[in-house]
Design an enzyme around this catalytic site. Structure first.
Site, PDB file in Angstrom:
ATOM      1  N   GLU A 522       6.362   8.334   3.550  1.00 50.27           N
ATOM      2  CA  GLU A 522       5.697   8.984   4.643  1.00 50.27           C
ATOM      3  C   GLU A 522       5.042  10.298   3.641  1.00 50.27           C
ATOM      4  O   GLU A 522       5.323  11.118   3.252  1.00 50.27           O
ATOM      5  CB  GLU A 522       6.832  10.071   5.443  1.00 50.27           C
ATOM      6  CG  GLU A 522       5.925  10.912   6.772  1.00 50.27           C
ATOM      7  CD  GLU A 522       6.748  11.527   7.552  1.00 50.27           C
ATOM      8  OE1 GLU A 522       6.641  11.654   8.505  1.00 50.27           O
ATOM      9  OE2 GLU A 522       8.078  12.038   6.940  1.00 50.27           O
ATOM     10  N   ILE A 523       3.562   9.949   3.787  1.00 49.37           N
ATOM     11  CA  ILE A 523       2.451  10.815   2.929  1.00 49.37           C
ATOM     12  C   ILE A 523       2.057  11.945   4.070  1.00 49.37           C
ATOM     13  O   ILE A 523       1.814  11.444   4.939  1.00 49.37           O
ATOM     14  CB  ILE A 523       1.613   9.913   2.412  1.00 49.37           C
ATOM     15  CG1 ILE A 523       1.981   8.993   1.219  1.00 49.37           C
ATOM     16  CG2 ILE A 523       0.322  10.573   1.782  1.00 49.37           C
ATOM     17  CD1 ILE A 523       0.982   8.239   0.458  1.00 49.37           C
TER      18      ILE A 523
END
Length: 776
Positions: A522-523
């Site tokens: 998850e960026i």
């Protein structure tokens, strides 16, 4: 003159007889849609396959244009039928080799888009029977057909290989064989359920089909899945992958020629009772009583591991059983019907949507970064830090691992070495490759060499003061273009970046534990994160082999924010007197891979307490519903979860695999006991948990935290274990109904309080039943 004419006529007659015999043997006139011998395709129009004759061997090469892989699309399958027919009917061709021109891929499987486009079961039956017919013709040909396998040979590709008489595989780390259709809620539909057990035996066949696992070449040879292995050769003038592919072709052509001349005998598939392997095969596959026992055990295993949520494994077992008991014709029919029935289920559609979602998440929507990331530094040699280092090393990065203590570095180094050694045992890499990979790691206590690093990923303790200190130290040691990424699960990236001299180069990269196994990354981007920084972060994540979603900054981001209210409801249920074992059982029955009480222990009670307090302050009543004092009291008592041996459960035995309910934790819960306002019926308990999860997911989409429902589904399934057969929270809402979910939330709010607060977007969608989060 007459003798000459007679000879010519005799030769023409002989050729006609040979062609007729071959045509009859191949069943060319059967199933005209699949194979038309009277009007073969113009070879100049072929895009996917080509044929060349080499010293009596017809070499059929597969090479789909504009694609890294070969897939069995409609066009590909039509060309395969056409080119194989040409090879069958060519009198100069004494044998045939089927090989890919793509290094790293034989055939990756069927075109999922083609399967997904089928409107009904009849269309899927046609796809299945055409595939069965095509491969049966290959198997029936009197000429030896050799499959030269390099790279991925999966699904329909595996079934094509099974139809060949002889299989050669390159013995390298890129070559894998398997039948992963079960992962899409399907069964092997082109004869796989029939050929595989007859080739490798029922136990190994079921193991492959029910798990979808990849088989490495060495194991494939022992199983009898392939007949010959080819060792890769070393580097030369040409690219190694291309040269190995050429070498595989050379070996395959030579083998095909020798099979024709008799220098090499066709592998015997007879199973003798006089040796252990043959005895085992005959007992487990051909003996009715033992076979039935194997099948019953397989069903029990499937039920235990899947909870009965997935119909595909049972259809696989059924089609396999029919074929072994009643013969190929009945087996093919059961396989085609099962394939079609499964293809129309909501389970398969949900799993296929996840496949398409994953494919989308393998793309970098920010484009290719202007500067390639070559050198990475990771701060912190703990479980997460060492995991990030390992996956970075595996993908060819030079990595610096920094920690404040030698003991920490030693622990992290050992974890990485152990992880790579496990890959060696599984034949995913050689011991030489492991040692070479480890040589790209520098473990150190200072910032030496950080001036050459392109990206720093910090994995230090979840404390904003520590994060600030580390960020300022890093910026004084690195170059101006270096990107700083924080592996935090909840602390806002904008808050971390507030002390940065270059906030445009600060980004969040939230990995999931264990890093080398969990697929999601998850960026998190802030309003100040530059496009170049985001592009570089996604590029690194994709190269690390992750499925990447990009979300906007906010309290808890997406995944933690969805998990928090559901865990709060878990605590409330425990306060109401529901036992942790019952809570685990109900959440697993719904389809979660891990029970909720166990999940709290895995996350860490201290982490859960910190997140609960933080998100409650920032997002209000919606994060509440339970008394956070429960978590605080457990932390004070030292019950932090699995990591300390005590949480909701007491963990003992090897690696803490056995557990018992923690009676002292139950005593703490008794102090915070609240009355039951609703019913402790199974369905209501499950929906109290799930409604809070999906409602918060909708809030994230509504507020722009999520870019799309696809990202939300992928993040929930691959990061949090949301039941895959439901397709993710948004796919689930489309199926369950937004108005029905809204009614439930209103009902629960009436019973339990304002923490059941529906998102406005959910209300809007509920007004119009035709509105869906997914168009298809």
């Amino acid at each position: 003159k007459y003798i000459r004419k007679a000879k010519m006529a005799a030769n023409r007659l002989l050729k006609s007889v040979q062609l007729l015999a071959c045509s009859r043997q191949l069943g060319v006139l059967h199933n005209a849609r699949c194979l038309s011998s009277s009007a073969t395709q113009d070879t100049s129009t072929r895009k996917h396959l080509s044929l060349e004759l080499r010293d009596g061997v017809a070499v059929v090469k597969m090479n789909s244009p504009n694609s890294k892989v070969n897939v069995l699309s409609q066009d590909f399958s039509t060309e395969l039928v056409d080119v194989m027919t040409e090879a069958f009917n060519n009198l100069e061709a004494k044998s045939i080799v089927l090989i890919s021109s793509k290094p790293g891929c034989f055939i990756a499987g069927a075109d999922i888009g083609m399967l997904d486009a089928a409107a009904n079961e009849e269309e899927l039956i046609a796809i299945s029977t055409n595939g069965q017919s095509m491969i049966q013709k290959m198997e029936d040909c009197s000429k030896p057909v050799v499959a030269a396998i390099g790279g991925s040979c999966l699904g329909g590709g595996m079934e094509v290989a099974l139809g060949c008489h002889y299989r050669i595989a390159m013995e390298d780390t890129k070559t894998i064989l398997g039948q992963p259709e079960v992962m899409l809620g399907l069964l092997p539909g082109a004869g796989g359920t029939q050929r595989l057990p007859r080739l490798v035996g029922l136990p190994d066949a079921l193991d492959m089909m029910l798990t979808g696992k990849n088989i490495r070449p060495g194991k494939a040879k022992k199983m009898g899945l392939v007949d010959q292995l080819v060792k890769p050769i070393g580097p030369g003038i040409k690219d190694i992958a291309e040269r190995n592919l050429e070498y595989l072709e050379e070996v395959a052509v030579s083998t095909a020629r020798k099979l024709t001349t008799g220098e090499i005998s066709m592998p015997s598939r007879d199973r003798k009772w006089t040796n252990i392997k043959g005895l085992t095969f005959n007992l487990t596959t051909n003996n009715q009583y033992v076979r039935n026992y194997v099948i019953s055990q397989a069903k029990k295993m499937v039920m235990k591991q899947s909870g009965g949520h997935y119909p595909a494994p049972f259809k696989i077992i059924e089609a396999t059983k029919v074929g072994l008991e009643k013969g190929l014709v009945a087996g093919y029919e059961a396989e085609a019907k099962g394939f079609a029935a499964l293809g129309m289920t909501s389970h398969s559609k949900a799993l296929k949507s996840l496949f398409f979602g994953q494919t989308e998440c393998k793309k970098n929507r920010f484009g290719k970064p202007a500067k390639e990331t070559k050198n990475i530094a990771v701060l912190g040699a703990g479980l997460m830090g060492a995991g990030i280092v390992q996956i970075s090393l595996q993908k060819g990065y030079d990595v610096i691992m920094k920690d404040n203590f030698e003991k920490g570095l030693a622990r992290g180094y050992q974890q990485i070495h152990s992880g790579l050694s496990t890959r060696v045992k599984k034949r995913a890499m050689t011991s030489f490759e492991r040692d070479q990979t480890m040589s790209n790691l520098s473990a150190q206590l200072d910032y030496t060499g950080f001036d050459k690093v392109d990206m720093v990923i910090e994995a230090v303790f979840e404390d904003i003061a520590i994060k600030h200190k580390v960020l300022q130290e890093v910026e004084s040691a690195v170059g101006e273009s270096c990107i700083f990424a924080s592996n935090t699960s909840a602390l806002p990236i904008s808050q971390i970046a507030s002390v940065s001299k270059r906030p445009s180069q600060v980004v969040g990269m939230h990995y999931f534990s264990p890093v080398d196994k969990m697929p999601l990354l998850e960026i998190i981007t802030t309003d100040k994160t530059s496009k170049e920084t985001a592009a570089a972060a996604v590029d690194v994540g994709l190269r690390q082999g992750k499925t990447v979603i990009v979300v906007k900054d906010g309290p808890g981001f997406y995944t933690t924010r969805c998990l928090a209210p559901m865990l709060a409801e878990c605590i409330r249920l425990l306060q109401e007197g529901l036992g942790p074992e019952k809570l685990d059982s109900l959440s697993k029955k719904f389809g979660f891979p891990v029970g909720m009480a166990t999940l709290a222990d895995e996350v860490g009670i201290d982490v859960a307490a910190h997140v609960a307090e933080d998100l409650s302050q920032k997002l209000g009543v919606r994060m509440g519903g339970s008394d956070v004092g429960v978590l605080r009291s457990m932390v004070e008592a030292g019950f932090l979860g699995r990591k300390t041996g005590k949480g909701c459960y007491i963990y003992s035995g090897r690696k803490g695999k056995s557990k018992a309910v923690n009676k002292e934790a139950e005593q703490i819960l008794e102090k915070y006991r609240i009355p039951v306002k609703g019913k402790h019926e199974d369905k209501e308990i499950q929906m109290r948990l799930v409604s809070r999860f999906v409602n918060e997911a909708v809030f994230c989409l509504q507020e722009g935290i999520l870019n799309s429902p696809v990202d939300g589904d992928i993040g929930a399934v691959f990061g949090l274990g949301f039941p895959p057969f439901l397709g993710g929270p948004f796919r689930y809402l489309d199926s369950f109904g937004t108005s029905e979910m809204l009614d439930l939330i209103y009902e629960f709010r009436e019973k339990y309080g304002d923490h059941f607060e529906p998102a406005q977007m959910l209300k809007d969608y509920a007004k119009d039943p035709s509105r869906k989060f997914h168009i298809k």
